[in-house]
Design an enzyme around this catalytic site. Sequence first.
Site, PDB file in Angstrom:
ATOM      1  N   ASP A  72       0.829  -1.197   0.000  1.00 52.40           N
ATOM      2  CA  ASP A  72       0.000   0.000   0.000  1.00 52.40           C
ATOM      3  C   ASP A  72       0.874   1.263   0.000  1.00 52.40           C
ATOM      4  O   ASP A  72       1.981   1.272   0.532  1.00 52.40           O
ATOM      5  CB  ASP A  72      -0.880  -0.039   1.256  1.00 52.40           C
ATOM      6  CG  ASP A  72      -1.862   1.101   1.313  1.00 52.40           C
ATOM      7  OD1 ASP A  72      -2.738   1.166   0.445  1.00 52.40           O
ATOM      8  OD2 ASP A  72      -1.756   1.931   2.250  1.00 52.40           O
ATOM      9  N   GLU A  87       1.500  -0.148  -4.867  1.00 48.95           N
ATOM     10  CA  GLU A  87       0.437   0.805  -5.169  1.00 48.95           C
ATOM     11  C   GLU A  87       1.115   2.142  -5.486  1.00 48.95           C
ATOM     12  O   GLU A  87       1.660   2.805  -4.612  1.00 48.95           O
ATOM     13  CB  GLU A  87      -0.526   0.989  -3.999  1.00 48.95           C
ATOM     14  CG  GLU A  87      -1.674   1.921  -4.363  1.00 48.95           C
ATOM     15  CD  GLU A  87      -2.372   2.548  -3.177  1.00 48.95           C
ATOM     16  OE1 GLU A  87      -3.541   2.939  -3.316  1.00 48.95           O
ATOM     17  OE2 GLU A  87      -1.747   2.665  -2.109  1.00 48.95           O
TER      18      GLU A  87
END
Length: 616
Positions: A335, A364
């Site tokens: 993330d 990400e």
Amino acid sequence: MQKRTLPLIIICVIFLGLFVNAQQNNATILKHIEPPFWWVGMKNSKLQLLIHGDKINDFKIEINYPGIKIESIHQVENPNYLFVNLEVSKNTKPGTVSILFAKGNKSMKYEYSLKPRIKRENVGQGIDGSDVIYLITPDRFANGDPSNDSTDDTIEKVNRNDENGRHGGDIKGILDHFDYIKDYGVTTLWLNPFQENDQPAYSYHGYGISDFYKTDSRFGTNEDFKALVDKSHQNGMKVIMDQVFNHCGSGHWWMNDLPSKDWLNQWEEFTYSNFSTIIASDPYASKKDFDLLTKGWFDTNLPDLNLENKFLEAYMIQNSIWWVEYADLDGIRMDTYPYPNQGAMSNWMQALTKEYPDFYMVAETWASRASYLSYWNNEKTNRNGYTSYVNSVSDYPLYYAMIEAFGKDGDIYKLYETLAEDFIYGNASNNKVFNGNHDQGRTLGLLGGNVDKFKLSMVFTLTTRGIPQLYYGDEILMKKDKPDGQLREDFPGGWKGDTRNAFVASGRTDQENEMFNYLQKILNWRKKAESIHKGKLKHYQPDNNVYVYFRSTETQNTMIIINNSNKDIAAFDLNRYQESLMGYSNGIDIISGKNYTTLDTIKLIKNTALILDLKK
């Protein structure tokens, strides 16, 4: 992950003591030792133990175990922490390591487990263009165990009427509907974070982790997650874990007793990140802007971790490796990749690759242009001397191009020109391509509810270069937009008492079944389509909103025609594509099953696609 707004909440956490042999006023001194256990035979022989307990730095530590050597013991500004660096030699045997803590005439002993490594059955398998990833938000997929909807060890209780609340979905719910996922045709599962999120509200999404080593009890146990991975492997499928290095949740146990002030990025007053990831690669960025990006907080309840702290960096890297080894993971999705310290993230990538050379790690990387994104997917060192070592990135430029191309009055040329920039990447074939995820409004809704256009976006996602990822529920035409709690809606039939069960054909509408069957056919064909898995991509400049491209190997050739126009074409001339059609005389459309006996002209219906398996 996106910025989320919540009021500032100070959370009190009750520390639960570990069971230890303690002989000091019958009190439990040790509170945490992490990692909770480790393995022998790791390629990296170094192991850092975080030890947390009341004035633990007053104690001397001894270990007498063959193959284990204490290299160094570090005190930090908080006397309740010690960081112990161990050397675990390659000949060390698995077993129980006694760690002796002594202070004057008082002592206590902690039994630390060293486990044998399991044989990784999937080594070398990796995740690549032959796979299709299925993203699930666990709280919203299916409730397999209602007894854990609310638990004594977590603050927020179940409230399915609150779109931002916990709805009760869990790991058992995914296991209960595993056959649905498998039959659909995807090959790989990615779950939004399932680790403990002990926040008072808005904890269902999983990105405010309060214990990096523990599955949230409302989702199940660590063993339940491992069972899901095992079942996936038994069925020839793979699992990606969502991990977060940029921040933790304000309910994390260490927030009441930080090891040091620099464990977090702290400001004189609360300061948001500027959320502008372009700054990470901007050669002209000011220090102020760069610090706001990398050290500002995502939200008031998401403390920003400072990976410049070497103890914390080692802690996070070891936690990542711990989950791979414990659960036999196939991949990690990291993330908010551009936000933490870049050097630490580069070290993480190298550490994972050292232990698991073929392991899949996707970052990400929320960037709107390929030039921004290439900073992370670059096989060479960037001009500023930074090497990311990332082997896959989230292809947001292609996602945005899809939304524009298939939107109202959209021109498919947008896809063509975006792919034409692939020269800027280290390996564009490893990019994760998607037409929807948990942070974006449902694509069908963004396309104005136009199912035909939505199908075109699916065909493109599943046949272009890269590793495709789909979002749960899109196959049954979910179309809600933000706020996040609405677009991450419950899958119908996942809860006892639901008025319908969309996990079975009889519980879906005719239009939903049409969409499900359409995708299922493509997905199951795709499993054996080596031209899509490994084939070169050759595309032709779109003409009148029709885009033609080929995926080919030496033995297979697939022609994809996307008519993004609102007009039927009675006789679409194929002569222009002869350099790619040479040697092929006919083709079968894998969607309709129709056999095209000649490849001179072809009839195209408006807003439809053909996937032609070419034959000689």
